[in-house]
Scaffold this motif. Sequence first.
Motif, short mmCIF file in Angstrom:
data_model
loop_
_atom_site.label_atom_id
_atom_site.label_comp_id
_atom_site.label_asym_id
_atom_site.label_seq_id
_atom_site.Cartn_x
_atom_site.Cartn_y
_atom_site.Cartn_z
N SER A 193 0.79 -1.30 -0.02
CA SER A 193 0.01 0.11 -0.03
C SER A 193 0.83 1.20 -0.02
CB SER A 193 -0.99 0.03 1.12
OG SER A 193 -1.75 -1.08 1.11
N VAL A 194 0.65 2.12 -0.85
CA VAL A 194 1.12 3.28 -0.89
C VAL A 194 0.19 4.44 -1.02
CG1 VAL A 194 3.37 2.76 -2.34
CG2 VAL A 194 1.28 3.37 -3.68
N THR A 195 -1.27 4.22 -1.00
CA THR A 195 -2.09 5.19 -0.86
C THR A 195 -3.02 4.66 0.25
OG1 THR A 195 -2.15 5.48 -3.32
CG2 THR A 195 -4.15 6.25 -1.99
N PRO A 196 -3.40 5.66 1.16
CA PRO A 196 -4.28 5.09 2.24
C PRO A 196 -5.71 4.90 1.80
CG PRO A 196 -3.70 7.39 2.20
CD PRO A 196 -2.88 6.80 1.18
N THR A 197 -6.41 4.10 2.61
CA THR A 197 -8.02 3.98 2.12
C THR A 197 -8.68 5.33 2.68
OG1 THR A 197 -7.59 1.79 2.58
CG2 THR A 197 -9.90 2.54 2.56
N TRP A 198 -9.62 5.90 2.02
CA TRP A 198 -10.29 6.80 2.37
C TRP A 198 -11.66 6.34 2.87
CZ3 TRP A 198 -14.66 9.34 -0.40
CH2 TRP A 198 -15.06 10.64 0.07
N GLN A 199 -12.16 6.74 3.86
CA GLN A 199 -13.44 6.31 4.74
C GLN A 199 -14.45 7.66 4.45
OE1 GLN A 199 -13.67 3.24 4.92
NE2 GLN A 199 -11.98 2.20 5.97
N ALA A 200 -15.56 7.15 3.78
CA ALA A 200 -16.37 8.53 3.41
C ALA A 200 -17.58 8.47 4.49
CB ALA A 200 -17.02 8.35 1.95
N PHE A 201 -17.18 8.06 5.97
CA PHE A 201 -18.23 8.27 7.06
C PHE A 201 -17.49 8.69 8.23
CE2 PHE A 201 -16.79 3.69 6.08
CZ PHE A 201 -16.30 3.66 7.32
N GLY A 202 -18.54 8.79 9.07
CA GLY A 202 -18.08 9.35 10.61
C GLY A 202 -17.80 8.29 11.33
N TRP A 203 -16.86 8.29 12.33
CA TRP A 203 -16.56 7.41 13.38
C TRP A 203 -16.03 8.32 14.65
CZ3 TRP A 203 -11.43 4.47 13.87
CH2 TRP A 203 -11.24 3.68 15.00
N GLY A 204 -16.79 8.45 15.48
CA GLY A 204 -16.32 9.29 16.88
C GLY A 204 -16.31 10.71 16.28
N LEU A 205 -14.83 11.14 16.57
CA LEU A 205 -14.22 12.66 16.11
C LEU A 205 -14.06 12.54 14.77
CD1 LEU A 205 -12.42 13.71 19.22
CD2 LEU A 205 -14.58 14.29 18.64
N LEU A 206 -13.65 11.53 14.03
CA LEU A 206 -13.41 11.35 12.88
C LEU A 206 -14.66 11.47 11.95
CD1 LEU A 206 -11.16 9.57 14.63
CD2 LEU A 206 -10.12 9.12 12.44
N ASN A 207 -14.36 12.27 10.75
CA ASN A 207 -15.34 12.27 9.77
C ASN A 207 -14.91 12.49 8.70
OD1 ASN A 207 -18.05 12.69 8.81
ND2 ASN A 207 -18.13 14.88 9.48
N ARG A 208 -14.99 11.33 7.81
CA ARG A 208 -14.26 11.21 6.50
C ARG A 208 -12.84 11.31 6.75
NH1 ARG A 208 -18.13 14.85 2.33
NH2 ARG A 208 -20.14 13.77 2.96
N TYR A 209 -12.30 10.31 6.83
CA TYR A 209 -10.79 10.27 7.08
C TYR A 209 -9.95 9.17 6.32
CZ TYR A 209 -12.95 6.21 9.56
OH TYR A 209 -13.30 4.82 9.76
N ILE A 210 -8.54 9.20 6.40
CA ILE A 210 -7.75 8.03 5.81
C ILE A 210 -7.45 6.84 6.96
CG2 ILE A 210 -7.16 9.52 3.98
CD1 ILE A 210 -4.62 10.05 5.48
N TYR A 211 -7.05 5.92 6.32
CA TYR A 211 -6.88 4.81 7.14
C TYR A 211 -5.79 3.85 6.41
CZ TYR A 211 -7.64 -0.20 8.80
OH TYR A 211 -7.56 -1.27 9.49
N SER A 212 -4.81 3.20 7.19
CA SER A 212 -4.21 2.12 6.73
C SER A 212 -3.62 1.10 7.84
CB SER A 212 -2.82 2.88 6.18
OG SER A 212 -1.98 1.78 5.54
#
Length: 387
Positions: A193-212
Motif C-alpha cells: 500500500s502506498v495510498t491510504p484508504t479513504w473512509q467516507a463516513f463518520g466514526w467518533g471525532l473522525l468524519n471522512r478520514y484516511i486509514y491504513s
Amino acid sequence: AARQSSACLSRGSDAAASPAAAALLGGALPSPGRADIDNVFPINYVNNPVARHVACAVPAGAAAVCTLAGFDNQSRVVEFLVTSMPATGTLYETSQNFRTYGTDPKYAPTPIQAHELPYRISDALHRIVYVPPSDIFPPEGRWGAVTYVVQEGETGLMSMPAQVALSSPSHAIAASTFIGGADAWTISGNIHSVTPTWQAFGWGLLNRYIYSADEVQYLDMETGADKSKWYFEAPPGKFYLPEMAAAYGGTIKFTIASTYGDFEHLNTPLDFITLECASCNSGRGMRIVRFANNGLEWDGRERIVEVPIAVGHFWQRDPMNTALPFTDATDCEIAAVIAGLTRVRILGDFCKAGEGVAIDDISISGSHAQPVFPLACQQGCACAHDE
C-alpha cells in the motif's frame, strides 16, 4: 556586518555574487552549472535590516488587515515594499479613514497592481489589507501568500524577502480534512500500500478520514521491535510551501484512532511526528522528530494530538547518523526546517504485532500572536554551518 556568506543559510539565495571576488578575478563570474568549491563567489545575505515572517488569519467574505514587521539593529526607520501578489484575492493599502478613525472601509479604493511591484507601503503602521475571493468557502489551509522586504533609508540596504501567510480563519497555513478523498496523502514503509484508504463516513471525532494497516512485521529478533515502520506522508503541493515559515510558534494538529492493535507491546523508538528540510544544513538536510513521550504517549484510543512547533516542546534533532545521539532541537533548527519544509510524516506503526490506524483533520497552523519566527534565525543561523 550587514552581510554574511551563504554558509549561514538554511535555504539558498538569489542574491548576486560578491563584487569583491569578481574584481579579484578580473570581473569574471562562475559559469552557470559550474561549482564554486572554494567559495570564491559567496552568495551575499543581508542580515540587517530584517523583514519578519508573519501569518495573517483571513475570514471568508471579509477584508483582513495584516501588519508587516521589520527590524533594524540600530533602530533606524525602515520602509516596507510588497514584492509579490497573492495568487487569489486582492491586495490593498489601508484607506485614509481607517488610518485616522479605524472605520470601514478598511481598504483604499484602488487595489495594488502587479505592475506596481515593488510597491512601497505608505501606512505608518505598515499595514496592508487582503480581500479574499467573494462567495466561496474558506480553504483548508491558506488563501495565498505575499512576499515583502524592508529597506533602510540611510544606506538604501534592502532585506531578504519575508513571507506573509494569508491563513484560514482558524489560522491554518496547510491542512487536510479529507472531505472529498485522500487529498494526495501517501503511505510509506508498507510492502504494497502506498495510498491510504479513504473512509467516507463518520466514526467518533473522525468524519471522512484516511486509514491504513500494517502489512509486514519485520522484527528485530533481539528487541522484538519492527525494523521497518510505516507512516502517513503529507502531499508536497499543500504542505511544502515557503510561507510555512510563518508557522513557527504555531502547532501541528490531527485526530488519530486505532481500529486494532496490541498497544501493550509497542515499537521503539516511536518517532510520532517527523519534519524534514532537504535544503537545510548546506544541502545535507535536517530532520526534527517529536517522539511519543513527555505527554504525547498514545494507547490507541481516539485522541486529538496538538504539538507546538517551537523550542522547548521536546523536538529532537536527528543526527542522521546511527553512531550519534539525538539532541534537543534549537530554535533556529526548528525554524530552518519549518521554513524549508520538504517532508511531513506521522507514525502509524506503533505496535510490534501490527495495527490499523485512522487519521483526520491534519493541520499546521500559525500562532495567533505575530511575528514569532525567531529574529536571530532570520539574521543568519548556525544550523546551516558546515559541521
